[in-house]
Design a protein around this motif. Structure first.
Motif, PDB file in Angstrom:
ATOM      1  N   PRO A   1       0.713  -1.203  -0.481  1.00 29.24           N
ATOM      2  CA  PRO A   1      -0.489   0.145   0.260  1.00 29.24           C
ATOM      3  C   PRO A   1       0.817   1.379  -0.328  1.00 29.24           C
ATOM      4  N   LEU A   2       1.900   1.363   0.235  1.00 27.24           N
ATOM      5  CA  LEU A   2       2.485   2.289   0.848  1.00 27.24           C
ATOM      6  C   LEU A   2       3.907   2.491  -0.949  1.00 27.24           C
ATOM      7  N   HIS A   3       3.847   1.672  -1.471  1.00 25.53           N
ATOM      8  CA  HIS A   3       4.116   2.040  -3.128  1.00 25.53           C
ATOM      9  C   HIS A   3       2.623   2.741  -3.996  1.00 25.53           C
ATOM     10  N   VAL A   4       1.580   2.492  -3.209  1.00 26.67           N
ATOM     11  CA  VAL A   4       0.317   3.100  -3.291  1.00 26.67           C
ATOM     12  C   VAL A   4       0.463   4.673  -3.432  1.00 26.67           C
ATOM     13  N   ILE A   5       1.038   4.668  -2.283  1.00 25.61           N
ATOM     14  CA  ILE A   5       0.637   6.349  -1.867  1.00 25.61           C
ATOM     15  C   ILE A   5       1.789   6.573  -2.909  1.00 25.61           C
ATOM     16  N   ALA A   6       2.658   6.021  -2.560  1.00 19.33           N
ATOM     17  CA  ALA A   6       3.702   6.654  -3.152  1.00 19.33           C
ATOM     18  C   ALA A   6       3.362   7.609  -4.420  1.00 19.33           C
ATOM     19  N   ARG A   7       3.160   6.142  -5.235  1.00 20.81           N
ATOM     20  CA  ARG A   7       2.747   6.803  -6.246  1.00 20.81           C
ATOM     21  C   ARG A   7       1.463   7.971  -7.111  1.00 20.81           C
ATOM     22  N   LEU A   8       0.397   7.822  -6.562  1.00 19.75           N
ATOM     23  CA  LEU A   8      -0.722   8.156  -6.238  1.00 19.75           C
ATOM     24  C   LEU A   8      -0.037  10.174  -5.484  1.00 19.75           C
ATOM     25  N   THR A   9       0.958  10.280  -4.644  1.00 18.25           N
ATOM     26  CA  THR A   9       1.031  11.346  -3.751  1.00 18.25           C
ATOM     27  C   THR A   9       2.273  12.242  -4.836  1.00 18.25           C
ATOM     28  N   ALA A  10       2.909  11.364  -5.932  1.00 18.53           N
ATOM     29  CA  ALA A  10       4.148  11.966  -6.804  1.00 18.53           C
ATOM     30  C   ALA A  10       2.857  12.495  -8.441  1.00 18.53           C
ATOM     31  N   LEU A  11       1.695  11.682  -9.025  1.00 17.18           N
ATOM     32  CA  LEU A  11       0.872  12.052  -9.890  1.00 17.18           C
ATOM     33  C   LEU A  11       0.103  13.250  -9.766  1.00 17.18           C
ATOM     34  N   TRP A  12      -0.690  13.309  -8.292  1.00 17.87           N
ATOM     35  CA  TRP A  12      -1.129  14.342  -7.968  1.00 17.87           C
ATOM     36  C   TRP A  12      -0.148  15.669  -7.998  1.00 17.87           C
ATOM     37  N   GLY A  13       0.741  14.530  -6.567  1.00 21.79           N
ATOM     38  CA  GLY A  13       1.097  16.530  -6.884  1.00 21.79           C
ATOM     39  C   GLY A  13       1.889  16.979  -8.245  1.00 21.79           C
ATOM     40  N   PHE A  14       2.229  16.658  -9.049  1.00 20.94           N
ATOM     41  CA  PHE A  14       2.525  16.705 -11.026  1.00 20.94           C
ATOM     42  C   PHE A  14       0.843  17.557 -11.020  1.00 20.94           C
ATOM     43  N   LEU A  15       0.460  17.264 -11.412  1.00 23.19           N
ATOM     44  CA  LEU A  15      -1.200  17.414 -11.283  1.00 23.19           C
ATOM     45  C   LEU A  15      -1.320  19.243 -11.260  1.00 23.19           C
ATOM     46  N   ALA A  16      -1.152  18.865  -9.845  1.00 18.07           N
ATOM     47  CA  ALA A  16      -1.712  20.261  -8.820  1.00 18.07           C
ATOM     48  C   ALA A  16      -0.700  21.127 -10.108  1.00 18.07           C
ATOM     49  N   LEU A  17       1.368  21.307  -9.766  1.00 15.68           N
ATOM     50  CA  LEU A  17       2.055  21.707  -9.940  1.00 15.68           C
ATOM     51  C   LEU A  17       1.679  22.208 -11.443  1.00 15.68           C
ATOM     52  N   ALA A  18       1.121  20.813 -12.574  1.00 12.16           N
ATOM     53  CA  ALA A  18       1.210  21.719 -14.063  1.00 12.16           C
ATOM     54  C   ALA A  18      -0.091  22.417 -13.524  1.00 12.16           C
ATOM     55  N   ILE A  19      -1.791  22.388 -12.964  1.00 13.47           N
ATOM     56  CA  ILE A  19      -2.109  23.522 -13.268  1.00 13.47           C
ATOM     57  C   ILE A  19      -2.319  24.658 -12.709  1.00 13.47           C
ATOM     58  N   ALA A  20      -1.437  25.088 -11.949  1.00 14.23           N
ATOM     59  CA  ALA A  20      -0.733  26.432 -11.208  1.00 14.23           C
ATOM     60  C   ALA A  20      -0.004  26.871 -11.938  1.00 14.23           C
ATOM     61  N   ALA A  21       0.907  25.976 -12.927  1.00 17.34           N
ATOM     62  CA  ALA A  21       1.061  26.794 -14.284  1.00 17.34           C
ATOM     63  C   ALA A  21       0.939  27.399 -15.121  1.00 17.34           C
ATOM     64  N   ILE A  22       0.051  26.333 -15.309  1.00 12.39           N
ATOM     65  CA  ILE A  22      -1.388  26.281 -16.685  1.00 12.39           C
ATOM     66  C   ILE A  22      -1.893  27.885 -16.533  1.00 12.39           C
ATOM     67  N   LEU A  23      -2.053  27.877 -15.714  1.00 11.24           N
ATOM     68  CA  LEU A  23      -3.182  29.163 -15.167  1.00 11.24           C
ATOM     69  C   LEU A  23      -2.653  30.289 -14.995  1.00 11.24           C
ATOM     70  N   THR A  24      -1.389  30.891 -15.145  1.00 10.19           N
ATOM     71  CA  THR A  24      -0.370  31.399 -15.366  1.00 10.19           C
ATOM     72  C   THR A  24      -0.443  32.822 -15.877  1.00 10.19           C
ATOM     73  N   PRO A  25      -0.948  32.306 -17.618  1.00 11.10           N
ATOM     74  CA  PRO A  25      -1.285  33.314 -18.585  1.00 11.10           C
ATOM     75  C   PRO A  25      -2.778  33.356 -17.922  1.00 11.10           C
TER      76      PRO A  25
END
Length: 208
Positions: A33-57
């Motif tokens: 289960p820890l591996h699943v959490i690690a994968r989710l946090t990586a992907l969800w974190g990227f999603l959040a950062l990408a959305i934050a960057a995409i919104l800037t203009p």
């Protein structure tokens, strides 16, 4: 505060992206289960950062869509994008008890890129910290904060090279598209600034 209709639609799309990502991760066979959490946090974190960057203009549009100032919306995604990528290596460390997970590897070149998520985490902290210190370096903080794009580059390469979930075509297409949109947003933002400077220059010339 009640979201405008456009904001509700945008929120639904964003939540759908998180749900799709979670569904793909949870549908894959796993033992730890820890591996699943690690994968989710990586992907969800990227999603959040990408959305934050995409919104800037889209400063004005964000206010119309979400009914809140751009910075308020941007900082929500940035905060999530700081927390979740931090939990990714922490979870892997708990699972393996290997402190090397936090140590960047700079050679050989191929291994650097495969493990580029490690230096990306430290660059993320620097890009975040400079926002808190921006009043002390008003001329330079934006340049340092721009490391966020390097963070996303390192993260997407890291994911493509060794990310288990990037073997799934849904994740591959979704996250590489998000990175492409991030680059498009970066170019658009630079173009907007050039147009603004050009317009200001013409205004000064006209007054002269």
């Amino acid at each position: 505060m009640t979201l405008p209709r456009a904001g509700m639609l945008a929120a639904a799309v964003i939540l759908a992206l998180y749900a799709i990502t979670a569904a793909v991760v949870l549908a894959a066979p796993y033992d730890d289960p820890l591996h699943v959490i690690a994968r989710l946090t990586a992907l969800w974190g990227f999603l959040a950062l990408a959305i934050a960057a995409i919104l800037t203009p889209f400063l004005r549009e964000i206010m119309k869509v979400f009914g809140r100032p751009f910075l308020a919306v941007h900082h929500i995604f940035a905060a999530v994008g700081l927390l979740l990528p931090t939990l990714h290596p922490v979870t892997l460390f708990i699972a393996s008890m290997n402190p090397a997970i936090f140590v960047p590897v700079f050679s050989p070149w191929g291994r650097f890129w495969a493990l580029a998520g490690r230096p990306a985490l430290y660059l993320l902290y620097i890009a975040f910290a400079v926002v808190l210190l921006r009043k002390y370096i008003p001329k330079y903080w934006r340049w340092v904060h721009g490391l966020m794009y390097v963070v996303l580059l390192f993260a997407i390469v890291h994911g493509n090279l060794i990310g288990h979930d990037f073997e799934n075509p849904v994740i591959w297409v979704l996250f590489n598209t998000l990175f492409a949109l991030t680059i498009a947003a970066f170019v658009l933002k630079r173009w907007q600034k050039m147009q603004k400077k050009s317009g200001a220059g013409r205004g000064v010339g006209a007054r002269g």
